[in-house]
Design a protein around this motif. Structure first.
Motif, PDB file in Angstrom:
ATOM      1  N   MET A   1       0.841  -1.190   0.000  1.00 26.31           N
ATOM      2  CA  MET A   1       0.000   0.000   0.000  1.00 26.31           C
ATOM      3  C   MET A   1       0.878   1.242   0.000  1.00 26.31           C
ATOM      4  N   PHE A   2       0.537   2.208  -0.814  1.00 27.32           N
ATOM      5  CA  PHE A   2       1.255   3.473  -0.795  1.00 27.32           C
ATOM      6  C   PHE A   2       0.657   4.386   0.280  1.00 27.32           C
ATOM      7  N   ASP A   3       1.367   5.458   0.602  1.00 24.45           N
ATOM      8  CA  ASP A   3       0.922   6.378   1.646  1.00 24.45           C
ATOM      9  C   ASP A   3      -0.491   6.888   1.361  1.00 24.45           C
ATOM     10  N   GLY A   4      -1.301   6.915   2.409  1.00 20.52           N
ATOM     11  CA  GLY A   4      -2.657   7.444   2.268  1.00 20.52           C
ATOM     12  C   GLY A   4      -3.676   6.446   1.771  1.00 20.52           C
ATOM     13  N   VAL A   5      -3.258   5.206   1.541  1.00 25.46           N
ATOM     14  CA  VAL A   5      -4.173   4.159   1.067  1.00 25.46           C
ATOM     15  C   VAL A   5      -4.491   3.226   2.233  1.00 25.46           C
ATOM     16  N   SER A   6      -5.767   3.032   2.520  1.00 24.65           N
ATOM     17  CA  SER A   6      -6.159   2.158   3.622  1.00 24.65           C
ATOM     18  C   SER A   6      -6.186   0.702   3.163  1.00 24.65           C
TER      19      SER A   6
ATOM     20  N   ALA B   1      -4.426  -8.815 -25.986  1.00 28.33           N
ATOM     21  CA  ALA B   1      -5.464  -8.170 -25.186  1.00 28.33           C
ATOM     22  C   ALA B   1      -5.163  -8.290 -23.695  1.00 28.33           C
ATOM     23  N   ILE B   2      -4.778  -9.471 -23.259  1.00 29.28           N
ATOM     24  CA  ILE B   2      -4.518  -9.701 -21.833  1.00 29.28           C
ATOM     25  C   ILE B   2      -3.277  -8.929 -21.378  1.00 29.28           C
ATOM     26  N   GLY B   3      -2.225  -8.981 -22.181  1.00 30.08           N
ATOM     27  CA  GLY B   3      -1.015  -8.262 -21.822  1.00 30.08           C
ATOM     28  C   GLY B   3      -1.239  -6.765 -21.710  1.00 30.08           C
ATOM     29  N   LEU B   4      -2.017  -6.199 -22.649  1.00 30.87           N
ATOM     30  CA  LEU B   4      -2.229  -4.755 -22.644  1.00 30.87           C
ATOM     31  C   LEU B   4      -3.097  -4.295 -21.476  1.00 30.87           C
ATOM     32  N   VAL B   5      -4.085  -5.112 -21.077  1.00 31.63           N
ATOM     33  CA  VAL B   5      -4.905  -4.692 -19.944  1.00 31.63           C
ATOM     34  C   VAL B   5      -4.090  -4.731 -18.652  1.00 31.63           C
ATOM     35  N   VAL B   6      -3.156  -5.678 -18.557  1.00 32.72           N
ATOM     36  CA  VAL B   6      -2.269  -5.697 -17.388  1.00 32.72           C
ATOM     37  C   VAL B   6      -1.384  -4.447 -17.386  1.00 32.72           C
ATOM     38  N   ALA B   7      -0.853  -4.081 -18.545  1.00 28.58           N
ATOM     39  CA  ALA B   7      -0.027  -2.872 -18.630  1.00 28.58           C
ATOM     40  C   ALA B   7      -0.822  -1.650 -18.185  1.00 28.58           C
ATOM     41  N   ALA B   8      -2.067  -1.540 -18.642  1.00 28.17           N
ATOM     42  CA  ALA B   8      -2.909  -0.406 -18.255  1.00 28.17           C
ATOM     43  C   ALA B   8      -3.176  -0.402 -16.754  1.00 28.17           C
ATOM     44  N   ASP B   9      -3.442  -1.583 -16.186  1.00 25.06           N
ATOM     45  CA  ASP B   9      -3.655  -1.682 -14.742  1.00 25.06           C
ATOM     46  C   ASP B   9      -2.430  -1.185 -13.969  1.00 25.06           C
ATOM     47  N   VAL B  10      -1.256  -1.621 -14.410  1.00 26.59           N
ATOM     48  CA  VAL B  10      -0.020  -1.224 -13.722  1.00 26.59           C
ATOM     49  C   VAL B  10       0.178   0.287 -13.793  1.00 26.59           C
ATOM     50  N   ILE B  11      -0.054   0.856 -14.969  1.00 26.79           N
ATOM     51  CA  ILE B  11       0.131   2.299 -15.143  1.00 26.79           C
ATOM     52  C   ILE B  11      -0.828   3.087 -14.245  1.00 26.79           C
TER      53      ILE B  11
ATOM     54  N   ILE C   1      -0.691   2.946  -6.281  1.00 30.07           N
ATOM     55  CA  ILE C   1      -1.686   2.814  -5.204  1.00 30.07           C
ATOM     56  C   ILE C   1      -1.429   1.547  -4.393  1.00 30.07           C
ATOM     57  N   THR C   2      -1.316   0.423  -5.089  1.00 22.16           N
ATOM     58  CA  THR C   2      -1.071  -0.861  -4.409  1.00 22.16           C
ATOM     59  C   THR C   2       0.110  -1.627  -4.995  1.00 22.16           C
ATOM     60  N   GLY C   3       0.742  -1.080  -6.014  1.00 24.83           N
ATOM     61  CA  GLY C   3       1.775  -1.829  -6.718  1.00 24.83           C
ATOM     62  C   GLY C   3       1.214  -2.625  -7.868  1.00 24.83           C
ATOM     63  N   SER C   4      -0.129  -2.682  -7.973  1.00 23.36           N
ATOM     64  CA  SER C   4      -0.817  -3.397  -9.050  1.00 23.36           C
ATOM     65  C   SER C   4      -0.339  -4.834  -9.186  1.00 23.36           C
ATOM     66  N   SER C   5      -0.663  -5.636  -8.195  1.00 20.39           N
ATOM     67  CA  SER C   5      -0.284  -7.048  -8.224  1.00 20.39           C
ATOM     68  C   SER C   5      -1.193  -7.852  -9.160  1.00 20.39           C
ATOM     69  N   LEU C   6      -2.495  -7.863  -8.864  1.00 19.57           N
ATOM     70  CA  LEU C   6      -3.499  -8.629  -9.619  1.00 19.57           C
ATOM     71  C   LEU C   6      -3.286 -10.125  -9.510  1.00 19.57           C
ATOM     72  N   ASN C   7      -2.330 -10.541  -8.689  1.00 17.42           N
ATOM     73  CA  ASN C   7      -1.839 -11.913  -8.771  1.00 17.42           C
ATOM     74  C   ASN C   7      -1.162 -12.296  -7.451  1.00 17.42           C
ATOM     75  N   PRO C   8      -1.765 -13.193  -6.653  1.00 13.26           N
ATOM     76  CA  PRO C   8      -1.146 -13.579  -5.382  1.00 13.26           C
ATOM     77  C   PRO C   8       0.267 -14.137  -5.524  1.00 13.26           C
ATOM     78  N   ALA C   9       0.548 -14.853  -6.615  1.00 15.64           N
ATOM     79  CA  ALA C   9       1.886 -15.419  -6.805  1.00 15.64           C
ATOM     80  C   ALA C   9       2.910 -14.328  -7.068  1.00 15.64           C
ATOM     81  N   ARG C  10       2.522 -13.311  -7.849  1.00 18.45           N
ATOM     82  CA  ARG C  10       3.429 -12.208  -8.156  1.00 18.45           C
ATOM     83  C   ARG C  10       3.858 -11.473  -6.882  1.00 18.45           C
ATOM     84  N   THR C  11       2.983 -11.431  -5.892  1.00 20.11           N
ATOM     85  CA  THR C  11       3.321 -10.801  -4.618  1.00 20.11           C
ATOM     86  C   THR C  11       4.066 -11.771  -3.711  1.00 20.11           C
ATOM     87  N   PHE C  12       3.701 -13.036  -3.754  1.00 23.18           N
ATOM     88  CA  PHE C  12       4.293 -14.045  -2.871  1.00 23.18           C
ATOM     89  C   PHE C  12       5.803 -14.173  -3.077  1.00 23.18           C
TER      90      PHE C  12
END
Length: 249
Positions: free
Chosen positions: A136-141, A177-187, A192-203
């Protein structure tokens, strides 16, 4: 998807998740090393030295890894490379429970190996960057972070359902399509949260960070379990309802 055995499909998932985390979080590590020492703007904690151009580059790195792995292994394992995706497909009756568990174990192993590989290449300075761990970034609950991850993963899973799962979709475009929507999510939500979308990517980064003397962020891990899984399951169920996907497959 091919009729390969679970072991071979799980290996494909391990490799796919390894590449996702190595290239994706590796781009975060490189970015942080490049801007290390940059000062934040006084009174604006939202700026931490990574500007929108850097987030764009990070998003594209994740997108390239996903696109490549979908075209490399999509016909073998389906290229879930994400426990939330495997769980959503199980929840909609498309994926057996034993296969789901095998995939998730492989995904977690692949993500962890990728993080340890980054450290093996860059040494302790990679650990000092946080290894691209999401937080979480500053100011995000806590609640806002879960909602953010759920919404972003909803977009991802909806795209997966419409471009890859639904057999009526035009062939050959799912990876893009899938790759580009992930890129948009990250941008959009990276800061805000690091844009994980994926428990393994964070683990993977969490585990390597913790074991190698870096940050201990495990108290935030539920964000990256609850948010992505909720978003993915809701998207899959909603797509089935709106598109009558099961009746047409």
């Amino acid at each position: 998807m091919s009729e390969q055995g679970l072991l071979k499909r799980s290996i494909a998932e391990l490799i796919g998740t390894y590449m996702l985390v190595f290239l994706g979080t590796g781009s975060v590590v490189t970015t942080v090393l490049l801007v290390q020492g940059s000062d934040s703007i006084a009174g604006n904690a939202f700026f931490v030295g990574i500007d929108i151009a850097a987030w764009f580059a990070i998003g594209i790195s994740f997108a390239i890894a996903i696109i490549a792995m979908i075209y490399a292994f999509g016909h073998i394992s389906g290229t879930h490379i994400n426990p939330a995706v495997s769980i959503a497909l199980w929840a909609t009756g498309r994926f057996p429970a034993k296969d789901m568990l095998g995939y998730i174990v492989a995904q977690l192993i692949g993500a962890s190996l990728a993080s340890f590989t980054i450290v093996a290449i860059l040494g302790s300075r990679a650990v000092d960057t946080g290894l691209g761990a999401t937080a979480m970034f500053d100011g995000v609950s806590y609640g806002q972070a879960i909602l953010c991850e759920a919404v972003a993963t909803f977009f991802l899973m909806l795209t997966i359902m419409g471009s890859a799962v639904d057999k009526r979709a035009p062939a050959g475009f799912a990876g893009l399509a899938i790759g580009l929507v992930v890129a948009a999510d990250v941008i959009v939500v990276g800061n805000i949260t690091g844009s994980s979308l994926n428990p393994a990517r964070t683990f993977g980064p969490y585990l390597a960070d913790f074991l190698l003397g870096g940050s201990n962020l495990w108290w935030q891990f539920p964000i990256y379990i609850i948010g992505p899984i909720a978003g993915a399951v809701i998207a899959a169920l909603l797509y089935d309802y709106v598109a009558d996907a099961k009746e047409n497959n």
